[in-house]
Motif scaffolding. Structure first.
Motif, PDB file in Angstrom:
ATOM      1  N   GLN A 215      67.394  51.685  53.035  1.00  0.00           N
ATOM      2  CA  GLN A 215      68.031  51.753  54.352  1.00  0.00           C
ATOM      3  C   GLN A 215      67.740  50.513  55.184  1.00  0.00           C
ATOM      4  OE1 GLN A 215      66.451  55.500  55.740  1.00  0.00           O
ATOM      5  NE2 GLN A 215      68.302  56.624  55.171  1.00  0.00           N
ATOM      6  N   ASN A 216      66.624  49.884  54.937  1.00  0.00           N
ATOM      7  CA  ASN A 216      66.261  48.698  55.697  1.00  0.00           C
ATOM      8  C   ASN A 216      66.573  47.399  54.965  1.00  0.00           C
ATOM      9  OD1 ASN A 216      64.664  49.174  58.417  1.00  0.00           O
ATOM     10  ND2 ASN A 216      64.173  50.868  57.047  1.00  0.00           N
ATOM     11  N   ALA A 217      67.320  47.505  53.881  1.00  0.00           N
ATOM     12  CA  ALA A 217      67.795  46.319  53.169  1.00  0.00           C
ATOM     13  C   ALA A 217      69.260  46.512  52.816  1.00  0.00           C
ATOM     14  CB  ALA A 217      66.963  46.073  51.919  1.00  0.00           C
ATOM     15  N   GLY A 273      77.850  47.269  54.652  1.00  0.00           N
ATOM     16  CA  GLY A 273      76.717  46.376  54.834  1.00  0.00           C
ATOM     17  C   GLY A 273      76.749  45.686  56.181  1.00  0.00           C
ATOM     18  N   VAL A 274      77.923  45.241  56.589  1.00  0.00           N
ATOM     19  CA  VAL A 274      78.072  44.609  57.902  1.00  0.00           C
ATOM     20  C   VAL A 274      77.739  45.615  59.013  1.00  0.00           C
ATOM     21  CG1 VAL A 274      79.686  43.524  59.498  1.00  0.00           C
ATOM     22  CG2 VAL A 274      79.789  42.986  57.060  1.00  0.00           C
ATOM     23  N   PHE A 275      78.281  46.820  58.870  1.00  0.00           N
ATOM     24  CA  PHE A 275      78.050  47.850  59.883  1.00  0.00           C
ATOM     25  C   PHE A 275      76.567  48.207  59.971  1.00  0.00           C
ATOM     26  CE2 PHE A 275      77.706  52.404  60.960  1.00  0.00           C
ATOM     27  CZ  PHE A 275      78.188  52.339  62.261  1.00  0.00           C
ATOM     28  N   ALA A 276      75.917  48.393  58.811  1.00  0.00           N
ATOM     29  CA  ALA A 276      74.495  48.739  58.808  1.00  0.00           C
ATOM     30  C   ALA A 276      73.656  47.627  59.421  1.00  0.00           C
ATOM     31  CB  ALA A 276      74.029  49.024  57.376  1.00  0.00           C
ATOM     32  N   SER A 277      74.036  46.384  59.178  1.00  0.00           N
ATOM     33  CA  SER A 277      73.291  45.256  59.729  1.00  0.00           C
ATOM     34  C   SER A 277      73.388  45.201  61.244  1.00  0.00           C
ATOM     35  CB  SER A 277      73.817  43.954  59.115  1.00  0.00           C
ATOM     36  OG  SER A 277      73.172  42.834  59.680  1.00  0.00           O
ATOM     37  N   PRO A 282      68.116  46.537  60.767  1.00  0.00           N
ATOM     38  CA  PRO A 282      67.183  46.749  59.657  1.00  0.00           C
ATOM     39  C   PRO A 282      66.111  45.673  59.603  1.00  0.00           C
ATOM     40  CG  PRO A 282      69.215  45.784  58.859  1.00  0.00           C
ATOM     41  CD  PRO A 282      69.434  46.100  60.308  1.00  0.00           C
ATOM     42  N   ILE A 283      65.035  45.975  58.900  1.00  0.00           N
ATOM     43  CA  ILE A 283      63.947  45.012  58.761  1.00  0.00           C
ATOM     44  C   ILE A 283      64.433  43.762  58.046  1.00  0.00           C
ATOM     45  CG2 ILE A 283      61.695  44.628  57.673  1.00  0.00           C
ATOM     46  CD1 ILE A 283      61.096  47.584  58.110  1.00  0.00           C
ATOM     47  N   GLN A 284      65.229  43.948  56.982  1.00  0.00           N
ATOM     48  CA  GLN A 284      65.748  42.829  56.199  1.00  0.00           C
ATOM     49  C   GLN A 284      67.262  42.800  56.326  1.00  0.00           C
ATOM     50  OE1 GLN A 284      64.923  39.935  55.153  1.00  0.00           O
ATOM     51  NE2 GLN A 284      63.853  40.346  53.240  1.00  0.00           N
ATOM     52  N   LYS A 285      67.784  41.920  57.164  1.00  0.00           N
ATOM     53  CA  LYS A 285      69.223  41.843  57.359  1.00  0.00           C
ATOM     54  C   LYS A 285      69.877  41.114  56.182  1.00  0.00           C
ATOM     55  CE  LYS A 285      69.225  41.817  62.432  1.00  0.00           C
ATOM     56  NZ  LYS A 285      70.017  43.038  62.583  1.00  0.00           N
ATOM     57  N   PRO A 286      71.112  41.490  55.827  1.00  0.00           N
ATOM     58  CA  PRO A 286      71.818  40.769  54.758  1.00  0.00           C
ATOM     59  C   PRO A 286      72.014  39.308  55.145  1.00  0.00           C
ATOM     60  CG  PRO A 286      72.943  42.820  55.323  1.00  0.00           C
ATOM     61  CD  PRO A 286      71.905  42.596  56.369  1.00  0.00           C
ATOM     62  N   ASP A 287      71.800  38.407  54.179  1.00  0.00           N
ATOM     63  CA  ASP A 287      71.956  36.986  54.476  1.00  0.00           C
ATOM     64  C   ASP A 287      72.991  36.309  53.579  1.00  0.00           C
ATOM     65  OD1 ASP A 287      70.607  37.068  52.112  1.00  0.00           O
ATOM     66  OD2 ASP A 287      68.887  35.877  52.748  1.00  0.00           O
ATOM     67  N   LEU A 294      81.195  37.837  58.482  1.00  0.00           N
ATOM     68  CA  LEU A 294      81.880  38.976  59.098  1.00  0.00           C
ATOM     69  C   LEU A 294      81.135  39.523  60.311  1.00  0.00           C
ATOM     70  CD1 LEU A 294      83.045  40.940  55.921  1.00  0.00           C
ATOM     71  CD2 LEU A 294      84.479  39.620  57.489  1.00  0.00           C
ATOM     72  N   SER A 295      79.806  39.477  60.281  1.00  0.00           N
ATOM     73  CA  SER A 295      79.035  40.086  61.365  1.00  0.00           C
ATOM     74  C   SER A 295      78.745  39.134  62.511  1.00  0.00           C
ATOM     75  CB  SER A 295      77.715  40.649  60.825  1.00  0.00           C
ATOM     76  OG  SER A 295      76.961  39.627  60.194  1.00  0.00           O
ATOM     77  N   HIS A 296      78.749  37.828  62.253  1.00  0.00           N
ATOM     78  CA  HIS A 296      78.346  36.893  63.309  1.00  0.00           C
ATOM     79  C   HIS A 296      79.401  35.842  63.664  1.00  0.00           C
ATOM     80  CE1 HIS A 296      74.288  38.485  63.237  1.00  0.00           C
ATOM     81  NE2 HIS A 296      74.222  38.279  61.929  1.00  0.00           N
TER      82      HIS A 296
END
Length: 368
Positions: A215-217, A273-277, A282-287, A294-296
């Motif tokens: 959940q945090n990755a 993944g974008v939505f969860a980020s 989360p502790i470890q955001k997708p990079d 998409l997220s930034h």
């Protein structure tokens, strides 16, 4: 030390800690975070420990409650069941005091596990597997991520945003340390048979660790599988659409449908993944580049316009096909590769539009 009916081992643990303090020639306090119904708190107090009583249950909460009431420059933690030899604390303390580590951990798997100390399922499957997850997902670089014997500086502890209240607290501490680039060092230790009855529930507690890590990755849970599925699906669609082959493998209509489904599913998982980020911090955001873009980077307007364009493109083709179908008396319409691709464009376009609207709505709510 968090305690839950540890009257059989608490005295021996405190004695070992006192010996360790004498060996290190430092002043320290022993804080027992107790939720017992037996004589554990009375024994601890009689031996000079300070007993605090958490107002809620949970392994992680017991630690957090105690952390707020400690006064030392360095914090050592461990279980009160005699599984850890606290006379080995100086090895961990020296690493932190000398600045070689922000957190030092005793490694049971690199040290010695005495017979009867750890169930084979934990020793050879559970702990190594959970440690592998933490190392892959969070770059922890440790051999025994769930060792409960640890020493850290107060500054390092206060830099961690610890929130969990259950057994997954042990994982969260390592995840937070890895995400904040703290230095973690390990030393081999000896793991002993416990005194008293065990309170660990192997499968339930193991699942809580795995669930919390995933959940945090979201990059590993959603984005990576989504990008892999989408990329593979797009490749299969291209090969099928162009009637290409790879060696003896030919790609036809079935491959085209399979590729389309994989592409649509991949886009869906990527947006999760974008939505969860964005939504859960989360502790470890997708990079990965796609999720980051998409997220930034991409705006709602541009992204929605691109999605709407794909939908219109596919819809225009299907509109012509529908008109021809009606003109022919609604006879059987053949499933051509062009029809499948057009449907895929329409579905992906809708996903893009509504997915970006959802992401933007979450961003706006986070800024209020």
């Amino acid at each position: 030390m968090p305690t839950l009916n540890e009257e059989e081992g608490i005295a021996k643990c405190i004695e070992m800690i006192l010996n360790a303090l004498e060996t290190m020639d430092i002043t320290g306090e022993i804080v027992v975070s107790d939720s017992s119904t037996d004589r554990t708190p009375e024994i601890a107090e009689a031996m000079g420990a300070r007993v605090v009583v958490p107002d809620k249950g949970g392994y992680g909460y017991a630690y957090q409650y105690a952390f707020e009431r400690t006064r030392g420059e360095y914090i050592a933690i461990g279980d009160a069941d005699c599984t850890y030899d606290f006379e080995e604390l100086p090895k961990l303390f020296d690493l932190v005091r000398d600045g070689d580590a922000d957190m030092a951990m005793g490694s049971r798997l690199e040290g010695e596990i005495l017979p009867g100390s750890m169930p084979p399922l934990h020793q050879y499957v559970g702990n190594p597997l959970l440690t592998k997850f933490l190392n892959v997902f969070y770059g922890a670089g440790v051999s025994d991520a769930h060792s409960g014997m640890r020493v850290m500086s107060r500054d390092a502890l206060e830099s961690l945003d610890l929130k969990t209240t259950g057994m997954e607290f042990a994982s969260e501490m390592i995840m937070e340390a890895g995400a904040r680039d703290l230095t973690i060092a390990e030393v081999p230790i000896t793991y002993h048979p416990r005194e008293g009855e065990a309170t660990l529930e192997s499968f339930q507690d193991g699942w809580r660790h795995v669930k919390f890590m995933l959940q945090n990755a979201p990059g590993y849970l959603f984005s990576a599988p989504g990008l892999a599925m989408g990329g593979f699906g797009g490749l299969v669609m291209t090969l099928a659409f162009t009637n290409s082959s790879v060696g003896p493998m030919a790609f036809g209509s079935h491959s085209l449908l399979a590729g389309t489904l994989l592409l649509v599913l991949g886009v869906y998982l990527t947006y999760l993944g974008v939505f969860a980020s964005v939504a859960s911090n989360p502790i470890q955001k997708p990079d990965d580049p796609v999720t980051t873009f998409l997220s930034h980077t991409v705006s709602l307007e541009r992204g929605a316009f691109a999605g709407a364009s794909l939908f219109v493109l596919g819809g225009a083709y299907m509109g012509v096909q529908t008109f021809q179908w009606a003109a022919g008396g609604f006879s059987n319409l053949p499933l051509t590769p062009e029809n499948v691709v057009a449907f895929a464009l329409m579905v992906v376009g809708v996903q893009m539009v509504f997915g970006l609207f959802l992401v933007d709505a979450v961003k706006q709510s986070n800024h209020r």
